[in-house]
Enzyme design. Structure first.
Site, mmCIF file in Angstrom:
data_model
loop_
_atom_site.group_PDB
_atom_site.id
_atom_site.type_symbol
_atom_site.label_atom_id
_atom_site.label_comp_id
_atom_site.label_asym_id
_atom_site.label_seq_id
_atom_site.Cartn_x
_atom_site.Cartn_y
_atom_site.Cartn_z
ATOM 1 N N PHE A 46 100.478 -16.631 29.742
ATOM 2 C CA PHE A 46 98.976 -16.662 29.825
ATOM 3 C C PHE A 46 98.379 -15.670 28.949
ATOM 4 C CE2 PHE A 46 94.705 -16.272 31.775
ATOM 5 C CZ PHE A 46 94.373 -17.600 31.824
ATOM 6 N N VAL A 47 97.444 -16.297 28.015
ATOM 7 C CA VAL A 47 96.802 -15.548 27.239
ATOM 8 C C VAL A 47 95.186 -15.442 27.275
ATOM 9 C CG1 VAL A 47 98.432 -15.600 25.270
ATOM 10 C CG2 VAL A 47 96.758 -17.441 25.485
ATOM 11 N N ARG A 102 86.416 -13.795 27.300
ATOM 12 C CA ARG A 102 86.067 -14.745 26.008
ATOM 13 C C ARG A 102 85.733 -13.829 25.100
ATOM 14 N NH1 ARG A 102 86.799 -20.141 27.759
ATOM 15 N NH2 ARG A 102 85.796 -20.486 29.705
ATOM 16 N N ASP A 106 98.640 -26.469 25.818
ATOM 17 C CA ASP A 106 99.430 -26.203 26.749
ATOM 18 C C ASP A 106 100.473 -27.114 27.239
ATOM 19 O OD1 ASP A 106 100.785 -24.871 28.928
ATOM 20 O OD2 ASP A 106 98.957 -24.351 29.912
ATOM 21 N N ASP A 127 89.704 -17.675 28.180
ATOM 22 C CA ASP A 127 89.327 -16.771 29.479
ATOM 23 C C ASP A 127 90.290 -16.667 30.538
ATOM 24 O OD1 ASP A 127 88.888 -19.690 30.209
ATOM 25 O OD2 ASP A 127 88.204 -18.882 31.945
ATOM 26 N N LYS A 178 101.528 -23.794 23.205
ATOM 27 C CA LYS A 178 102.503 -23.385 23.862
ATOM 28 C C LYS A 178 103.633 -24.386 23.867
ATOM 29 C CE LYS A 178 99.925 -20.628 27.162
ATOM 30 N NZ LYS A 178 99.411 -20.902 28.737
ATOM 31 N N GLY A 216 86.540 -23.079 25.546
ATOM 32 C CA GLY A 216 87.586 -22.118 25.125
ATOM 33 C C GLY A 216 87.444 -22.300 23.276
ATOM 34 N N GLU A 247 90.686 -27.328 19.194
ATOM 35 C CA GLU A 247 91.193 -26.794 20.548
ATOM 36 C C GLU A 247 91.556 -25.425 20.462
ATOM 37 O OE1 GLU A 247 91.009 -26.565 23.621
ATOM 38 O OE2 GLU A 247 91.847 -28.413 24.597
ATOM 39 N N ASP A 248 91.173 -24.661 21.431
ATOM 40 C CA ASP A 248 91.880 -23.236 21.325
ATOM 41 C C ASP A 248 93.145 -23.024 21.803
ATOM 42 O OD1 ASP A 248 91.633 -24.065 24.105
ATOM 43 O OD2 ASP A 248 90.684 -22.386 24.944
HETATM 44 P P1 IMP Z 1 96.387 -28.378 28.483
HETATM 45 O O1 IMP Z 1 95.522 -29.696 29.119
HETATM 46 O O2 IMP Z 1 97.475 -28.080 29.805
HETATM 47 O O3 IMP Z 1 97.136 -28.486 27.331
HETATM 48 O O4 IMP Z 1 95.455 -26.927 28.342
HETATM 49 C C1 IMP Z 1 94.475 -26.881 27.686
HETATM 50 C C2 IMP Z 1 93.578 -26.371 28.100
HETATM 51 O O5 IMP Z 1 93.778 -25.088 29.332
HETATM 52 C C3 IMP Z 1 92.975 -25.146 27.154
HETATM 53 O O6 IMP Z 1 91.820 -25.791 26.487
HETATM 54 C C4 IMP Z 1 92.477 -23.849 27.883
HETATM 55 O O7 IMP Z 1 91.261 -24.106 28.348
HETATM 56 C C5 IMP Z 1 93.331 -23.723 28.765
HETATM 57 N N1 IMP Z 1 94.616 -22.897 28.719
HETATM 58 C C6 IMP Z 1 95.829 -23.251 28.654
HETATM 59 N N2 IMP Z 1 96.799 -22.178 28.350
HETATM 60 C C7 IMP Z 1 95.905 -21.138 28.802
HETATM 61 C C8 IMP Z 1 95.908 -19.701 28.586
HETATM 62 O O8 IMP Z 1 96.879 -19.156 28.264
HETATM 63 N N3 IMP Z 1 94.747 -18.895 28.747
HETATM 64 C C9 IMP Z 1 93.347 -19.367 29.078
HETATM 65 N N4 IMP Z 1 93.292 -20.814 29.022
HETATM 66 C C10 IMP Z 1 94.424 -21.490 28.845
#
Ligand code: IMP
Length: 186
Positions: free
Chosen positions: A161-162, A174, A112, A168, A140, A53, A108-109
């Site tokens: 969700f983005v 992407r 979440d 992606d 988020k 991402g 990071e992108d």
């Molecule tokens: P986390 O481990 O829950 O913080 O999630 C991080 C990863 O989940 C990111 O690096 C993304 O690859 C993916 N992700 C989280 N939210 C989104 C979203 O809204 N769209 C697409 N990918 C997401």
């Protein structure tokens, strides 16, 4: 270079509408670059992009800083092809760079739940770097339940969700040049 900037897109049969424009992204990255220039002056940091991402954000972010710096990548997976995190981090590619004694900036992108970033920070610290900083384009914040360090944020967003600008949905979208949010009927 010109970009395809539609107002809405269909991705895997679902409708997404523009949420953060290319103009807004560019302006924010310029500011973040200036801040990193100042904070890491004479520190020769190493940016570690978290694939897949972060690849577009990292490419633009690196070109917005002017200080000497390096780059490497790590690949994690926590989402599979779904719109919610699987709750498990799978490591798909290790870093090659030696980070001992170095100033590391994890890129990071999106943060979440915070699971992936918490995993990355803990892992990085085991290599004894001089410092570990975290930058994410999107956060988020309300969805973040893990105790995670985030030092630089592009945009705080609600729990939507983005898609686009590296992010992606089941591997698609992407290549979109701006960020789109899943359209939810009122
Ligand atoms: P986390 O481990 O829950 O913080 O999630 C991080 C990863 O989940 C990111 O690096 C993304 O690859 C993916 N992700 C989280 N939210 C989104 C979203 O809204 N769209 C697409 N990918 C997401």
């Amino acid at each position: 270079m010109s970009f395809y900037l539609p107002e809405s897109v269909d991705c895997n049969g679902e409708l997404f509408k523009v949420f953060i424009t290319k103009e807004q992204i560019d302006a924010r990255i310029e500011l973040l670059g200036k801040k990193l220039d100042k904070d890491f002056e004479d520190k020769h940091p190493i940016f570690i992009g978290i694939l897949n991402g972060a690849f577009i954000f990292l490419a633009d972010l690196m070109r917005s800083v002017t200080i000497p710096c390096e780059v490497d990548f790590m690949k994690l997976s926590s989402y599979g092809d779904e719109k919610v995190s699987s709750g498990q981090v799978t490591e798909l590619k290790e870093i090659d760079a030696k980070v001992k004694g170095r100033h590391v900036i994890l890129v990071e992108d999106i943060v979440d739940t915070g699971l992936s970033m918490k995993y990355m920070v803990e892992k990085m610290k085991k290599h004894n770097p001089a410092s570990v900083s975290v930058i994410t384009l999107l956060h988020k914040k309300e969805a973040t339940k893990h105790d995670v360090q985030v030092d630089y944020v592009g945009f705080e967003i609600p729990t939507k969700f983005v898609l686009g600008y590296g992010l992606d949905y089941a591997q698609e979208g992407r290549n979109l040049a701006q960020i789109y949010a899943l359209h939810e009927e009122e």
